[in-house]
Write a protein that holds these residues in place. Structure first.
Motif, PDB file in Angstrom:
ATOM      1  N   VAL A 204     117.717  31.096  61.342  1.00 48.01           N
ATOM      2  CA  VAL A 204     118.275  33.047  61.939  1.00 48.01           C
ATOM      3  C   VAL A 204     119.286  32.787  61.425  1.00 48.01           C
ATOM      4  O   VAL A 204     120.026  32.224  62.348  1.00 48.01           O
ATOM      5  N   THR A 215     119.454  39.840  65.356  1.00 46.44           N
ATOM      6  CA  THR A 215     119.454  38.255  65.490  1.00 46.44           C
ATOM      7  C   THR A 215     117.699  38.208  65.994  1.00 46.44           C
ATOM      8  O   THR A 215     117.445  37.553  65.848  1.00 46.44           O
ATOM      9  N   LEU A 219     114.523  36.221  65.841  1.00 42.93           N
ATOM     10  CA  LEU A 219     114.310  34.912  66.816  1.00 42.93           C
ATOM     11  C   LEU A 219     113.294  35.093  66.983  1.00 42.93           C
ATOM     12  O   LEU A 219     112.190  34.530  67.450  1.00 42.93           O
ATOM     13  N   VAL A 229     112.918  27.863  66.443  1.00 48.60           N
ATOM     14  CA  VAL A 229     114.306  28.902  65.314  1.00 48.60           C
ATOM     15  C   VAL A 229     115.411  27.868  66.065  1.00 48.60           C
ATOM     16  O   VAL A 229     115.792  27.722  67.026  1.00 48.60           O
ATOM     17  N   VAL A 231     119.018  29.722  64.834  1.00 46.82           N
ATOM     18  CA  VAL A 231     120.146  30.520  65.492  1.00 46.82           C
ATOM     19  C   VAL A 231     121.207  29.887  64.960  1.00 46.82           C
ATOM     20  O   VAL A 231     122.144  28.658  65.803  1.00 46.82           O
ATOM     21  N   VAL A 262     113.777  26.041  70.410  1.00 46.64           N
ATOM     22  CA  VAL A 262     115.124  26.665  70.518  1.00 46.64           C
ATOM     23  C   VAL A 262     116.869  26.030  70.233  1.00 46.64           C
ATOM     24  O   VAL A 262     116.717  25.851  71.373  1.00 46.64           O
TER      25      VAL A 262
END
Length: 556
Positions: A204, A215, A219, A229, A231, A262
């Motif tokens: 993302v 975002t 996400l 994911v 970021v 994440v």
């Protein structure tokens, strides 16, 4: 460590989830996270300014992350350096680790993933007062907008993605008994299993102006469908993303999952890493908000991944006739002023016939309409404190310079002026620039001029306005289109135009709703049908392209 499981989190939040699923099907008003600051914990609201200051001039550590270099460079558009450093991990090693963790997240199942996502959102909502300051001082939004758009409204959009994901996944049965009659022969009987399988690691790519609102949909859409994911925030707006990732990792760890599912990868303007991440073959889903040039590059080059982009466009308004000129120009004044036009939905091109428009008071000429808009804008911004709150600060040097560069593109209707913020004297604050141009000067107004810059365009007629709007949106894209008319026939033509160029239409807005606002659970943000975006926030297609269904079958 907590004994809470992903399944228990699903049960905890199931009532809210059910209401969210209902909302995406009715598209009626619903907002689960309050936009009223008074509804939040009083101590959290009081301590938020100090909590933000405590994050400044320090290292933002995320448990379990080892950096190969320190990333710094964020500066508040309100005139001071944040002084925060972040760890940039070894990117190839990170992608490999996240890829290896994917089966664990996949096997949690749809219910478990939904539960985890909703618990993350619950905790982010509790963090909203602090998040407001982080969004304000990275994006330049005024405080109240930073709170509403950066926290509850962003969380609304995230929950909307989770609801669409759950709705899509629960429609796929886990097992089926297949029984095909064979006449006098024994039937063919098979047992089948259906597995929801994520595509791979998701990336993302955040933007500087809406570091959470833009975002969160990607996400949470990728996370709920089973994709780990990464970021990758904009280099000037890392802090809101870092806080988000930290919360997500805490929840994952508490339920016994790998927090690396994440992860944050910050970078700098001078040394960007997005291309390298996007071209990693294990990255299978990419969400991007930003310039058309880079969005197009991702679409053209990251062909191994599903790429969802929101890019630039020329948002337009067609003025044919009005029932209340003052109400219309007040509405447009707010639209052009809100966050200094630094929104992907803000109007740039305003098409008005050369021979003027009809009003209840008689014909208003083209020049009179332009002047009425300028007067309404000046009046709206006459109180400096209110003006600074609505305008916010200019996020980037490029946007600030663009205002001056655009002055020569047309005849001045309203010049942009700088303002001094009562609390932040170094803040970069500018009022809208409004120019008059002829419809024939298409090259001037058909290029996106991001920021507080708009054009009142003299056309031959309303029909000509629609023709020009059609051409520009087909070529450059748009996320919003507005029309003002007292004629049902013209409004119907606008509906047809909107469907043809695949853009959201707003008709005769002259009250408390503005063309650049988009409400989760009701408004589809972008359509994915014109050059401004290849996806919509949020619809079924935004979710179902993030996973595949793998089946197995065997004879009974």
């Amino acid at each position: 460590m907590s004994n809470t499981s992903p399944a228990a989190l699903f049960e905890r939040h199931q009532e809210l989830l059910n209401r969210a699923v209902e909302a995406i099907h009715t598209r009626e008003y619903w907002s689960p996270y309050s936009e009223n600051l008074k509804k939040y914990n009083e101590e959290a609201v009081k301590s938020a300014p100090a909590d933000f200051k405590a994050l400044c001039d320090s290292h933002f550590a995320i448990e379990g992350v080892t950096g190969v270099k320190k990333i710094t460079g964020e500066r508040s558009p309100y005139g001071f350096d944040l002084g925060i450093s972040y760890d940039q991990p070894d990117m190839n090693a990170l992608v490999d680790e996240m890829h290896a963790a994917l089966p664990q997240w996949r096997d949690v199942g749809a219910k478990g993933r939904v539960g985890v996502c909703m618990e993350i959102l619950h905790r982010l909502n509790e963090l909203s007062p602090l998040m407001a300051y982080t969004v304000m001082h990275t994006s330049g939004q005024g405080f109240m907008m930073a709170f509403q758009a950066g926290a509850p409204h962003a969380q609304d959009r995230a929950l909307e993605a989770v609801a669409y994901g759950w709705d899509a996944m629960k429609g796929i049965p886990e097992t089926a008994r297949w029984n095909k009659p064979q006449g006098k022969m024994d039937p063919l009987v098979m047992d089948k299993q259906f597995h929801i399988v994520p595509r791979g690691v998701a990336l993302v790519v955040g933007c500087s102006t809406f570091p959470t609102w833009n975002t969160y949909p990607g996400l949470f859409a990728s996370l709920v469908t089973g994709n780990p994911v990464i970021v990758k925030p904009h280099p000037t707006a890392i802090l809101p993303a870092a806080l988000t990732v930290k919360v997500a990792r805490e929840v994952l760890k508490e339920v016994g999952l790998n927090p690396t599912l994440v992860s944050l990868v910050p970078d700098t303007v001078a040394e960007p890493v997005t291309k390298a991440l996007a071209l990693n073959p294990k990255v299978k889903v990419i969400d991007f908000t930003g310039s058309s040039a880079f969005g197009n590059w991702l679409e053209d080059n990251a062909r191994h991944a599903r790429v969802f982009t929101e890019k630039a466009g020329v948002n337009s308004i067609i003025v044919d006739s009005v029932s209340d000129l003052k109400a219309v120009t007040r509405n447009l004044a707010f639209t052009l002023s809100l966050y200094s036009g630094q929104m992907c939905t803000t109007t740039q091109a305003i098409y008005v016939p050369k021979d003027g428009i009809n009003t209840p008071e008689g014909k208003v000429s083209f020049d009179e309409f332009a002047q009425a808009l300028a007067t309404a804008t000046s009046k709206f911004l006459s109180d400096n404190d209110r003006a600074c709150m609505v305008l916010g600060a200019i996020q980037s040097d490029a946007t600030f310079q663009r205002i001056d560069e655009c002055r020569k593109l047309g005849a001045l209707v309203l010049d942009s002026e700088t303002r001094q913020h009562p609390e932040f004297p170094e803040a970069r604050i500018c009022t809208p620039l409004i120019l008059k141009v002829d419809g024939k000067d298409k090259a001037v107004y058909s290029e996106e001029r991001f920021g507080p810059i708009s054009f009142v365009i003299a056309t031959e007629s309303t029909e000509d306005s629609m023709r020009l709007a059609r051409e520009v949106i087909n070529e450059e894209g748009a996320i919003t289109l507005g029309v003002y008319s007292t004629s049902d026939a013209v409004l119907q033509q606008a509906e047809e135009l909107a469907m043809d160029v695949k853009v959201a239409l707003s008709c005769n807005l002259d009250g408390g709703v503005f063309v650049n606002q988009s409400a989760a659970f009701s408004d589809f943000h972008a359509t994915g049908g014109n050059p401004a975006a290849n996806a919509s926030l949020t619809d079924t297609a935004f979710l179902v392209n993030r996973f595949v269904v793998v089946q197995s079958r065997r004879h009974v």
